[in-house]
Design a protein around this motif. Structure first.
Motif, PDB file in Angstrom:
ATOM      1  N   PRO A 167       0.830  -1.202   0.000  1.00 37.15           N
ATOM      2  CA  PRO A 167       0.000   0.000   0.000  1.00 37.15           C
ATOM      3  C   PRO A 167       0.869   1.259   0.000  1.00 37.15           C
ATOM      4  O   PRO A 167       2.014   1.229   0.447  1.00 37.15           O
ATOM      5  CB  PRO A 167      -0.797  -0.121   1.296  1.00 37.15           C
ATOM      6  CG  PRO A 167       0.047  -0.971   2.190  1.00 37.15           C
ATOM      7  CD  PRO A 167       0.741  -1.939   1.276  1.00 37.15           C
ATOM      8  N   GLU A 168       0.313   2.360  -0.487  1.00 38.46           N
ATOM      9  CA  GLU A 168       1.077   3.596  -0.554  1.00 38.46           C
ATOM     10  C   GLU A 168       1.363   4.129   0.851  1.00 38.46           C
ATOM     11  O   GLU A 168       0.565   3.950   1.769  1.00 38.46           O
ATOM     12  CB  GLU A 168       0.305   4.656  -1.339  1.00 38.46           C
ATOM     13  CG  GLU A 168       0.185   4.345  -2.821  1.00 38.46           C
ATOM     14  CD  GLU A 168      -0.360   5.536  -3.597  1.00 38.46           C
ATOM     15  OE1 GLU A 168      -0.604   6.591  -2.975  1.00 38.46           O
ATOM     16  OE2 GLU A 168      -0.530   5.405  -4.826  1.00 38.46           O
ATOM     17  N   PRO A 169       2.496   4.821   1.021  1.00 39.74           N
ATOM     18  CA  PRO A 169       2.777   5.451   2.316  1.00 39.74           C
ATOM     19  C   PRO A 169       1.777   6.571   2.582  1.00 39.74           C
ATOM     20  O   PRO A 169       1.260   7.195   1.653  1.00 39.74           O
ATOM     21  CB  PRO A 169       4.200   5.990   2.154  1.00 39.74           C
ATOM     22  CG  PRO A 169       4.397   6.121   0.672  1.00 39.74           C
ATOM     23  CD  PRO A 169       3.586   5.033   0.048  1.00 39.74           C
ATOM     24  N   GLY A 170       1.484   6.812   3.846  1.00 36.13           N
ATOM     25  CA  GLY A 170       0.527   7.840   4.216  1.00 36.13           C
ATOM     26  C   GLY A 170       1.044   9.237   3.907  1.00 36.13           C
ATOM     27  O   GLY A 170       2.247   9.491   3.953  1.00 36.13           O
ATOM     28  N   ARG A 171       0.120  10.136   3.609  1.00 37.02           N
ATOM     29  CA  ARG A 171       0.482  11.531   3.386  1.00 37.02           C
ATOM     30  C   ARG A 171       0.645  12.249   4.720  1.00 37.02           C
ATOM     31  O   ARG A 171       0.202  11.771   5.767  1.00 37.02           O
ATOM     32  CB  ARG A 171      -0.623  12.227   2.575  1.00 37.02           C
ATOM     33  CG  ARG A 171      -0.864  11.619   1.213  1.00 37.02           C
ATOM     34  CD  ARG A 171      -2.102  12.207   0.568  1.00 37.02           C
ATOM     35  NE  ARG A 171      -3.299  11.861   1.313  1.00 37.02           N
ATOM     36  CZ  ARG A 171      -4.520  12.334   1.028  1.00 37.02           C
ATOM     37  NH1 ARG A 171      -4.681  13.178   0.032  1.00 37.02           N
ATOM     38  NH2 ARG A 171      -5.563  11.968   1.751  1.00 37.02           N
ATOM     39  N   GLN A 172       1.269  13.410   4.672  1.00 34.09           N
ATOM     40  CA  GLN A 172       1.398  14.228   5.872  1.00 34.09           C
ATOM     41  C   GLN A 172      -0.008  14.574   6.372  1.00 34.09           C
ATOM     42  O   GLN A 172      -0.866  15.007   5.617  1.00 34.09           O
ATOM     43  CB  GLN A 172       2.190  15.501   5.552  1.00 34.09           C
ATOM     44  CG  GLN A 172       2.711  16.255   6.753  1.00 34.09           C
ATOM     45  CD  GLN A 172       1.634  17.101   7.412  1.00 34.09           C
ATOM     46  OE1 GLN A 172       0.840  17.759   6.748  1.00 34.09           O
ATOM     47  NE2 GLN A 172       1.601  17.073   8.731  1.00 34.09           N
ATOM     48  N   GLY A 173      -0.265  14.348   7.669  1.00 36.68           N
ATOM     49  CA  GLY A 173      -1.568  14.624   8.246  1.00 36.68           C
ATOM     50  C   GLY A 173      -2.598  13.530   8.050  1.00 36.68           C
ATOM     51  O   GLY A 173      -3.768  13.701   8.405  1.00 36.68           O
ATOM     52  N   GLU A 174      -2.187  12.392   7.511  1.00 35.70           N
ATOM     53  CA  GLU A 174      -3.129  11.309   7.232  1.00 35.70           C
ATOM     54  C   GLU A 174      -3.778  10.767   8.508  1.00 35.70           C
ATOM     55  O   GLU A 174      -4.910  10.283   8.482  1.00 35.70           O
ATOM     56  CB  GLU A 174      -2.410  10.171   6.506  1.00 35.70           C
ATOM     57  CG  GLU A 174      -3.312   9.199   5.796  1.00 35.70           C
ATOM     58  CD  GLU A 174      -3.711   9.685   4.410  1.00 35.70           C
ATOM     59  OE1 GLU A 174      -4.865  10.138   4.252  1.00 35.70           O
ATOM     60  OE2 GLU A 174      -2.878   9.603   3.489  1.00 35.70           O
TER      61      GLU A 174
ATOM     62  N   TRP B  60      -3.317  19.023  -6.188  1.00 34.27           N
ATOM     63  CA  TRP B  60      -2.694  17.728  -6.443  1.00 34.27           C
ATOM     64  C   TRP B  60      -3.055  16.729  -5.345  1.00 34.27           C
ATOM     65  O   TRP B  60      -3.588  15.667  -5.643  1.00 34.27           O
ATOM     66  CB  TRP B  60      -1.170  17.889  -6.565  1.00 34.27           C
ATOM     67  CG  TRP B  60      -0.772  18.581  -7.830  1.00 34.27           C
ATOM     68  CD1 TRP B  60      -0.824  18.066  -9.101  1.00 34.27           C
ATOM     69  CD2 TRP B  60      -0.285  19.919  -7.964  1.00 34.27           C
ATOM     70  NE1 TRP B  60      -0.393  18.997 -10.014  1.00 34.27           N
ATOM     71  CE2 TRP B  60      -0.053  20.147  -9.347  1.00 34.27           C
ATOM     72  CE3 TRP B  60      -0.015  20.944  -7.065  1.00 34.27           C
ATOM     73  CZ2 TRP B  60       0.438  21.351  -9.837  1.00 34.27           C
ATOM     74  CZ3 TRP B  60       0.475  22.150  -7.555  1.00 34.27           C
ATOM     75  CH2 TRP B  60       0.694  22.341  -8.927  1.00 34.27           C
ATOM     76  N   GLY B  61      -2.764  17.043  -4.110  1.00 29.44           N
ATOM     77  CA  GLY B  61      -3.226  16.205  -3.012  1.00 29.44           C
ATOM     78  C   GLY B  61      -2.374  15.005  -2.669  1.00 29.44           C
ATOM     79  O   GLY B  61      -2.787  14.180  -1.854  1.00 29.44           O
ATOM     80  N   ASP B  62      -1.195  14.847  -3.269  1.00 27.06           N
ATOM     81  CA  ASP B  62      -0.358  13.690  -2.950  1.00 27.06           C
ATOM     82  C   ASP B  62       0.524  13.915  -1.731  1.00 27.06           C
ATOM     83  O   ASP B  62       0.966  12.955  -1.105  1.00 27.06           O
ATOM     84  CB  ASP B  62       0.531  13.337  -4.143  1.00 27.06           C
ATOM     85  CG  ASP B  62      -0.168  12.424  -5.135  1.00 27.06           C
ATOM     86  OD1 ASP B  62      -1.062  11.670  -4.716  1.00 27.06           O
ATOM     87  OD2 ASP B  62       0.178  12.475  -6.330  1.00 27.06           O
ATOM     88  N   GLY B  63       0.800  15.184  -1.394  1.00 27.83           N
ATOM     89  CA  GLY B  63       1.735  15.438  -0.311  1.00 27.83           C
ATOM     90  C   GLY B  63       1.112  15.545   1.059  1.00 27.83           C
ATOM     91  O   GLY B  63       1.742  15.207   2.062  1.00 27.83           O
TER      92      GLY B  63
END
Length: 208
Positions: free
Chosen positions: A53-60, A144-147
């Motif tokens: 699974p993808e790593p979590g974003r900042q604030g996830e 974008w929303g990836d960070g």
């Protein structure tokens, strides 16, 4: 989508890609666009294997781990009860680069209906405020929303007359141009904040 809800196996789209191999550069690629910032010979990077699974974003993990939620509202350029407009970093290479964010910890998919109804008008107000700066032809609005998991919209001011900066690559040019002076950047922020506050909310930038 949180890291825990992302797929654990590659999708059919990803499986069809030849990871580890270098893709050919199409004859009509972006390198031929007038707005492409670079010149010379280029080659496409190899496609890396998927990370799932993808790593979590900042604030996830919620507001306690979110930089936006923990940033005092007084550090925003402008804010009202539900939204804030912030500067990006400590320098700018365009007339202005700012971020519009809800004050509550939401992403676009779970933004409450009341805040979603306000989003369009807030973006309009922010764009008008940036356009009011001297020599701004367009404002590019990007999400974008990836960070970071906290919803945020970038607003980048494109200088009038610099048609080479139009379109897709404005955010790349923003990394290449010489920076504004601290005084020019401060004045731009104050003008943006004052324009927003004229329609409601508080211009915190005016106190700095």
């Amino acid at each position: 989508m949180t890291a825990s809800s992302t797929p654990h196996e590659p999708s059919a789209f990803v499986r069809r890609l030849q990871t580890g191999e270098r893709l050919p550069l199409p004859a009509d690629s972006v390198t031929d666009w007038d707005t492409f910032p670079f010149e010379g010979d280029f080659r496409v990077k190899r496609i890396q294997p998927p990370v799932l699974p993808e790593p979590g974003r900042q604030g996830e993990d919620g507001p306690d781990s979110c930089r936006t939620c923990n940033k005092p509202v007084e550090e925003a350029l402008w804010a009202d009860d539900h939204w804030r407009l912030d500067a990006v970093g400590t320098e700018s290479r365009l007339p202005a680069v700012v971020i519009l964010q809800p004050r509550g910890h939401y992403d676009l998919t779970d933004l409450p209906a009341e805040r979603a109804a306000e989003l369009g008008p807030r973006l309009q107000r922010a764009e008008r405020a940036v356009l009011a700066l001297d020599g701004v032809a367009r404002v590019h609005v990007n999400r974008w929303g990836d960070g970071a998991a906290h919803l945020h919209f970038w607003l980048l001011a494109r200088p009038a007359g610099l048609t080479q900066l139009r379109g897709t690559f404005l955010s790349v040019w923003e990394e290449l141009l010489p920076p504004l002076s601290d005084e020019d950047r401060r004045q731009a922020h104050q003008r943006i904040a004052a324009a927003l506050a004229a329609e409601g909310g508080t211009a915190h930038a005016l106190a700095r």
